[in-house]
Design a protein around this motif. Sequence first.
Motif, PDB file in Angstrom:
ATOM      1  N   TRP A  17       0.826  -1.208   0.000  1.00 26.36           N
ATOM      2  CA  TRP A  17       0.000   0.000   0.000  1.00 26.36           C
ATOM      3  C   TRP A  17       0.856   1.252   0.000  1.00 26.36           C
ATOM      4  O   TRP A  17       0.481   2.268  -0.564  1.00 26.36           O
ATOM      5  N   GLN A  18       2.072   1.157   0.621  1.00 27.60           N
ATOM      6  CA  GLN A  18       2.935   2.349   0.606  1.00 27.60           C
ATOM      7  C   GLN A  18       3.301   2.701  -0.829  1.00 27.60           C
ATOM      8  O   GLN A  18       3.188   3.844  -1.251  1.00 27.60           O
ATOM      9  N   GLU A  21       0.476   4.097  -2.672  1.00 28.87           N
ATOM     10  CA  GLU A  21       0.183   5.479  -2.298  1.00 28.87           C
ATOM     11  C   GLU A  21       1.150   6.443  -2.985  1.00 28.87           C
ATOM     12  O   GLU A  21       0.765   7.532  -3.403  1.00 28.87           O
ATOM     13  N   GLN A 176     -22.925  -0.175  13.710  1.00 30.40           N
ATOM     14  CA  GLN A 176     -22.021  -1.243  14.169  1.00 30.40           C
ATOM     15  C   GLN A 176     -20.990  -0.679  15.145  1.00 30.40           C
ATOM     16  O   GLN A 176     -20.634  -1.321  16.118  1.00 30.40           O
ATOM     17  N   LEU A 177     -20.517   0.547  14.836  1.00 33.73           N
ATOM     18  CA  LEU A 177     -19.534   1.173  15.724  1.00 33.73           C
ATOM     19  C   LEU A 177     -20.178   1.556  17.056  1.00 33.73           C
ATOM     20  O   LEU A 177     -19.550   1.468  18.106  1.00 33.73           O
ATOM     21  N   GLU A 194     -16.673  10.231  20.166  1.00 30.89           N
ATOM     22  CA  GLU A 194     -15.759   9.425  19.356  1.00 30.89           C
ATOM     23  C   GLU A 194     -16.417   8.819  18.112  1.00 30.89           C
ATOM     24  O   GLU A 194     -15.729   8.439  17.175  1.00 30.89           O
ATOM     25  N   VAL A 195     -17.740   8.675  18.122  1.00 31.42           N
ATOM     26  CA  VAL A 195     -18.412   8.066  16.971  1.00 31.42           C
ATOM     27  C   VAL A 195     -19.270   9.096  16.224  1.00 31.42           C
ATOM     28  O   VAL A 195     -19.092   9.306  15.036  1.00 31.42           O
ATOM     29  N   PRO A 198     -17.140  12.679  14.915  1.00 32.42           N
ATOM     30  CA  PRO A 198     -16.289  12.517  13.725  1.00 32.42           C
ATOM     31  C   PRO A 198     -17.069  12.155  12.472  1.00 32.42           C
ATOM     32  O   PRO A 198     -16.649  12.492  11.362  1.00 32.42           O
ATOM     33  N   THR A 199     -18.216  11.486  12.630  1.00 35.25           N
ATOM     34  CA  THR A 199     -19.021  11.170  11.456  1.00 35.25           C
ATOM     35  C   THR A 199     -19.620  12.441  10.862  1.00 35.25           C
ATOM     36  O   THR A 199     -19.734  12.580   9.644  1.00 35.25           O
ATOM     37  N   ALA A 275      -7.786  13.874   7.555  1.00 38.63           N
ATOM     38  CA  ALA A 275      -6.600  13.161   7.073  1.00 38.63           C
ATOM     39  C   ALA A 275      -6.783  11.650   7.086  1.00 38.63           C
ATOM     40  O   ALA A 275      -6.110  10.928   6.368  1.00 38.63           O
ATOM     41  N   TRP A 276      -7.745  11.151   7.887  1.00 36.47           N
ATOM     42  CA  TRP A 276      -7.922   9.695   7.993  1.00 36.47           C
ATOM     43  C   TRP A 276      -8.540   9.115   6.741  1.00 36.47           C
ATOM     44  O   TRP A 276      -8.491   7.918   6.511  1.00 36.47           O
ATOM     45  N   PRO A 278      -8.772   8.010   3.014  1.00 29.77           N
ATOM     46  CA  PRO A 278      -7.758   7.680   2.005  1.00 29.77           C
ATOM     47  C   PRO A 278      -7.705   8.717   0.887  1.00 29.77           C
ATOM     48  O   PRO A 278      -6.638   9.116   0.449  1.00 29.77           O
ATOM     49  N   ARG A 281      -5.675  11.738   1.788  1.00 31.74           N
ATOM     50  CA  ARG A 281      -4.231  11.532   1.834  1.00 31.74           C
ATOM     51  C   ARG A 281      -3.622  11.641   0.457  1.00 31.74           C
ATOM     52  O   ARG A 281      -2.530  12.142   0.284  1.00 31.74           O
TER      53      ARG A 281
END
Lengths: 284, 254
Positions: A17-18, A21, A176-177, A194-195, A198-199, A275-276, A278, A281
């Motif tokens: 994956w690196q 990317e 699910q989270l 936390e859930v 961020p959503t 940033a999380w 994909p 990034r």
Amino acid sequence: MSNPVIEAPPTAPAVTWQEGEVLARRAAARNKRKRLALLVAGWVVLLLIWQVAAYYLPFGTLPNPLEVGAEMWEIIASGALVSDFMASVLKTFAGFGVAVLVGAPVGYLMGRHNYWKAFFHDGVTVAGTIPALTYAVLSLIIFGLSNLGPVLAVALVSTPYVAINVAEGIRGVDQQLVKMSQAFGRSQQQIRREVYLPTIVPYMFAAVRMSFAVAWKVEALTEVFGGTNGVGFQIRNEYQLFNITGVIAWMALFIVFMLIIERLVLRKLEAKVLAWRPEERVRT
Amino acid sequence: MAVLTVNDLCKTFGAGTARANRVLDHITFDVRGQTFVSIVGPSGCGKSTLLNIISGVETHTSGEISVTSDAGKPARLGYVFQDPRLLPWRSVRRNMLYVQDADDEVTRRRVDTYLDMVGLGKHGDFFPGQLSGGMQQRVGIARAFAVEPDLLIMDEPFSHLDAITARGLRAQLQDIWAQSKKTVVFVTHDVVEAVELSDRIIVLQPGGRIFEDITIDLPRPRRQSDPAVATLQAEVLARLENMKAMTPQVAAAG
């Protein structure tokens, strides 16, 4: 069956994956250069059309880009730019702050509970359909000549955007989270932070993006009619002096400023916060 | 000492109505500490219902169930789900810390230890989206072990992975288990997997009864290549075939 698989870690793909990317980032850089070239070409064509139009139109109706540029420089040098833009920016942000304070809870309720959705749905939809001009006029009637008019106009325009997007975000929360969090004994407050939060964040950015452009226009418009300072106020001033160059110069500065906020501030902030993801990034 | 005690447990959905549906029928078993117990059975045998009752998500109709911890504290449960269920916006390490009750030096070190154990010691700062499915599931396993649960519940954790990855993860799970000796209840429909991992297999049959309680007495670590493992797997499979033939056609139960 002699099988050595257990000792080996799970197989690695041909392209890690690196590496993937890095390839993606290179392709993105190539695309970026291409887009930049087209962006510049677009501006050049626009300025050329303007120049030609200014040349052929009767004297005094449309100043050419150079004259406007000089006027813009004068405004910048005089310091009026900073004070009046700050005034407009503060009013826009204040209005947007009000919109978040009102719209986010409404959106939260709409996303969480069907009853509240039924309660708010038509109201929010109607509020989002009313022309922005109506809000500007309404705010002026309520507050007259004051700084509160533009703030209210911005708040009224932005609130439906915020509410709708937050509601959408809440509905997008991965149940699910939530179940995972409950299984591990997390508190309601932790789950919200936390859930849920961020959503919602990407949806909030969408709300800001969508409402910001409209909010700015309404803000300036309200200032034109009933401002005591700010960009719209300056445009009216120049208009009353029949200084078309000044009107266009302020307008141009307004556009530049909007582009800076949207392209540099909002997008950079979004890339950082998200940033999380994909796709973020690769893009940055 | 028994960590999990299930005594004469029944569960009937819609009890008292014409459409009452009994999914667990007088189940009795207990799980001693530091053992690895698998619950296997065909779909509709009440596996997930039993799991939900153990974890407290669902209530039971009659009978008793208790999870005890040593020192009388409230029992702590750990979970591994079918899918990793990681927060995509948090790094691997923050995901592990999220389910911990403390965020101190000791906890952080423990989290890192378990990350090392699943071979992801260098990936603590990665986001889940940067890892493969198998690696994400390893984080899920490490996360559950790292809360140091009295009872660790694993609900078909390898069923969504490809065969090769699943095989690697089973070997890794055995290693972690051997080091930590947590009490595990592992639910699966895969008998082969159950034989490889467990000290004991509880076989449920459709209708929610215990068909058989098999002790697997094989030395560890077990590897699939070991003929003794393969022989036992075949034997247990044959017994299950037998169960299928013996069980009358019961209406499929959830």
